[in-house]
Design a protein around this motif. Sequence first.
Motif, PDB file in Angstrom:
ATOM      1  N   ALA A 109       0.800  -1.550   0.006  1.00 25.65           N
ATOM      2  CA  ALA A 109       0.128  -0.107  -0.180  1.00 25.65           C
ATOM      3  C   ALA A 109       0.903   1.402  -0.135  1.00 25.65           C
ATOM      4  O   ALA A 109       0.393   2.464  -0.149  1.00 25.65           O
ATOM      5  N   THR A 110       2.329   1.281  -0.191  1.00 21.74           N
ATOM      6  CA  THR A 110       3.085   2.412  -0.013  1.00 21.74           C
ATOM      7  C   THR A 110       2.757   3.178  -1.466  1.00 21.74           C
ATOM      8  O   THR A 110       3.153   2.734  -2.235  1.00 21.74           O
ATOM      9  N   THR A 111       2.608   4.422  -1.032  1.00 18.53           N
ATOM     10  CA  THR A 111       2.515   5.498  -2.148  1.00 18.53           C
ATOM     11  C   THR A 111       3.686   6.507  -2.327  1.00 18.53           C
ATOM     12  O   THR A 111       4.211   6.567  -1.172  1.00 18.53           O
ATOM     13  N   GLN A 112       3.793   7.419  -3.275  1.00 20.22           N
ATOM     14  CA  GLN A 112       4.718   8.378  -3.281  1.00 20.22           C
ATOM     15  C   GLN A 112       4.498   9.272  -2.176  1.00 20.22           C
ATOM     16  O   GLN A 112       5.240   9.832  -1.589  1.00 20.22           O
ATOM     17  N   ALA A 113       2.915   9.528  -1.887  1.00 19.40           N
ATOM     18  CA  ALA A 113       2.950  10.562  -0.870  1.00 19.40           C
ATOM     19  C   ALA A 113       3.472   9.843   0.623  1.00 19.40           C
ATOM     20  O   ALA A 113       3.787  10.845   1.329  1.00 19.40           O
ATOM     21  N   ASP A 114       3.221   8.579   0.686  1.00 14.80           N
ATOM     22  CA  ASP A 114       3.627   8.096   1.696  1.00 14.80           C
ATOM     23  C   ASP A 114       5.123   8.282   2.062  1.00 14.80           C
ATOM     24  O   ASP A 114       5.755   8.505   3.140  1.00 14.80           O
ATOM     25  N   LEU A 115       5.915   7.992   0.867  1.00 14.86           N
ATOM     26  CA  LEU A 115       7.419   8.355   0.832  1.00 14.86           C
ATOM     27  C   LEU A 115       7.842   9.689   1.150  1.00 14.86           C
ATOM     28  O   LEU A 115       8.702   9.914   1.985  1.00 14.86           O
ATOM     29  N   GLN A 116       6.973  10.474   0.660  1.00 13.48           N
ATOM     30  CA  GLN A 116       7.134  11.922   0.928  1.00 13.48           C
ATOM     31  C   GLN A 116       7.177  12.364   2.110  1.00 13.48           C
ATOM     32  O   GLN A 116       8.078  13.272   2.797  1.00 13.48           O
ATOM     33  N   ARG A 117       6.026  11.915   2.941  1.00 14.58           N
ATOM     34  CA  ARG A 117       5.704  12.139   4.363  1.00 14.58           C
ATOM     35  C   ARG A 117       6.775  11.678   5.296  1.00 14.58           C
ATOM     36  O   ARG A 117       7.377  12.044   6.250  1.00 14.58           O
ATOM     37  N   THR A 118       7.334  10.268   4.655  1.00 12.12           N
ATOM     38  CA  THR A 118       8.295   9.755   5.518  1.00 12.12           C
ATOM     39  C   THR A 118       9.672  10.603   5.525  1.00 12.12           C
ATOM     40  O   THR A 118      10.319  10.725   6.324  1.00 12.12           O
ATOM     41  N   LEU A 119       9.736  10.905   4.227  1.00 12.55           N
ATOM     42  CA  LEU A 119      11.054  11.834   3.991  1.00 12.55           C
ATOM     43  C   LEU A 119      11.028  12.986   4.735  1.00 12.55           C
ATOM     44  O   LEU A 119      11.991  13.310   5.649  1.00 12.55           O
ATOM     45  N   LYS A 120      10.210  13.815   4.846  1.00 13.19           N
ATOM     46  CA  LYS A 120       9.744  15.007   5.677  1.00 13.19           C
ATOM     47  C   LYS A 120      10.034  14.744   7.167  1.00 13.19           C
ATOM     48  O   LYS A 120      10.725  15.334   8.106  1.00 13.19           O
ATOM     49  N   SER A 121       9.262  13.638   7.702  1.00 13.88           N
ATOM     50  CA  SER A 121       9.334  13.203   9.076  1.00 13.88           C
ATOM     51  C   SER A 121      10.782  12.688   9.515  1.00 13.88           C
ATOM     52  O   SER A 121      11.117  13.377  10.535  1.00 13.88           O
ATOM     53  N   ILE A 122      11.480  12.052   8.731  1.00 12.86           N
ATOM     54  CA  ILE A 122      12.901  11.615   9.107  1.00 12.86           C
ATOM     55  C   ILE A 122      13.499  12.820   9.217  1.00 12.86           C
ATOM     56  O   ILE A 122      14.565  13.176  10.176  1.00 12.86           O
ATOM     57  N   LEU A 123      13.673  13.813   8.060  1.00 14.30           N
ATOM     58  CA  LEU A 123      14.351  14.953   8.144  1.00 14.30           C
ATOM     59  C   LEU A 123      14.202  16.100   9.454  1.00 14.30           C
ATOM     60  O   LEU A 123      15.023  16.544   9.974  1.00 14.30           O
ATOM     61  N   GLN A 124      12.757  15.980   9.445  1.00 18.70           N
ATOM     62  CA  GLN A 124      12.475  16.874  10.783  1.00 18.70           C
ATOM     63  C   GLN A 124      12.818  16.223  12.120  1.00 18.70           C
ATOM     64  O   GLN A 124      13.384  16.924  13.054  1.00 18.70           O
ATOM     65  N   ALA A 125      12.959  14.876  12.222  1.00 16.82           N
ATOM     66  CA  ALA A 125      13.508  14.176  13.364  1.00 16.82           C
ATOM     67  C   ALA A 125      15.183  14.572  13.368  1.00 16.82           C
ATOM     68  O   ALA A 125      15.517  14.711  14.613  1.00 16.82           O
ATOM     69  N   ALA A 126      15.621  14.477  12.320  1.00 14.12           N
ATOM     70  CA  ALA A 126      17.127  14.843  12.242  1.00 14.12           C
ATOM     71  C   ALA A 126      17.607  16.026  12.771  1.00 14.12           C
ATOM     72  O   ALA A 126      18.509  16.404  13.305  1.00 14.12           O
ATOM     73  N   GLU A 127      16.669  16.874  12.566  1.00 18.12           N
ATOM     74  CA  GLU A 127      16.854  18.488  12.960  1.00 18.12           C
ATOM     75  C   GLU A 127      16.386  18.784  14.371  1.00 18.12           C
ATOM     76  O   GLU A 127      16.750  19.686  14.929  1.00 18.12           O
ATOM     77  N   GLY A 128      15.753  17.600  15.010  1.00 17.22           N
ATOM     78  CA  GLY A 128      15.471  17.888  16.374  1.00 17.22           C
ATOM     79  C   GLY A 128      14.058  18.578  16.454  1.00 17.22           C
ATOM     80  O   GLY A 128      13.860  18.734  17.573  1.00 17.22           O
ATOM     81  N   SER A 129      13.423  18.714  15.562  1.00 14.74           N
ATOM     82  CA  SER A 129      12.051  19.136  15.741  1.00 14.74           C
ATOM     83  C   SER A 129      10.757  18.335  15.745  1.00 14.74           C
ATOM     84  O   SER A 129      10.986  17.051  15.429  1.00 14.74           O
TER      85      SER A 129
END
Length: 129
Positions: A109-129
């Motif tokens: 069920a993984t979509t491109q939108a899921d991947l984009q949300r995942t990318l954003k979430s990982i980058l936010q976690a890496a920034e500490g936000s």
Amino acid sequence: KDPIDLTTDGSRRARGFDVWAALQSLGRRGLAGLIDRNCDQAAWLGADLQRAGVEVLNEVVLNQVVVAFGSDARTKATIGRLQKAGECWCGGTRWRGREAMRISVSSWATTQADLQRTLKSILQAAEGS
């Protein structure tokens, strides 16, 4: 004799059933397509993480991406923040003596939108936000 009389494995779940059910439902080509799609999705995510400055530790040829965020402590903290945020779940691992985050793309069920949300979430976690 009944095999149950010869082994203690009678309570083990039927692991082959999942594969059989997928083959019955999707067919050989459909299952191959699903696997190829998940591998392509992992490659996309790995490439975008790398473009964003995240260190990708493995050659992304299957559905797994292994990344680090500098020090072991920062990597562990990033994983903790990501899991706490709850948008996606990636686990920690050790890769060649280093703390790392393991990302597995394995859902039909993984979509491109899921991947984009995942990318954003990982980058936010890496920034500490």
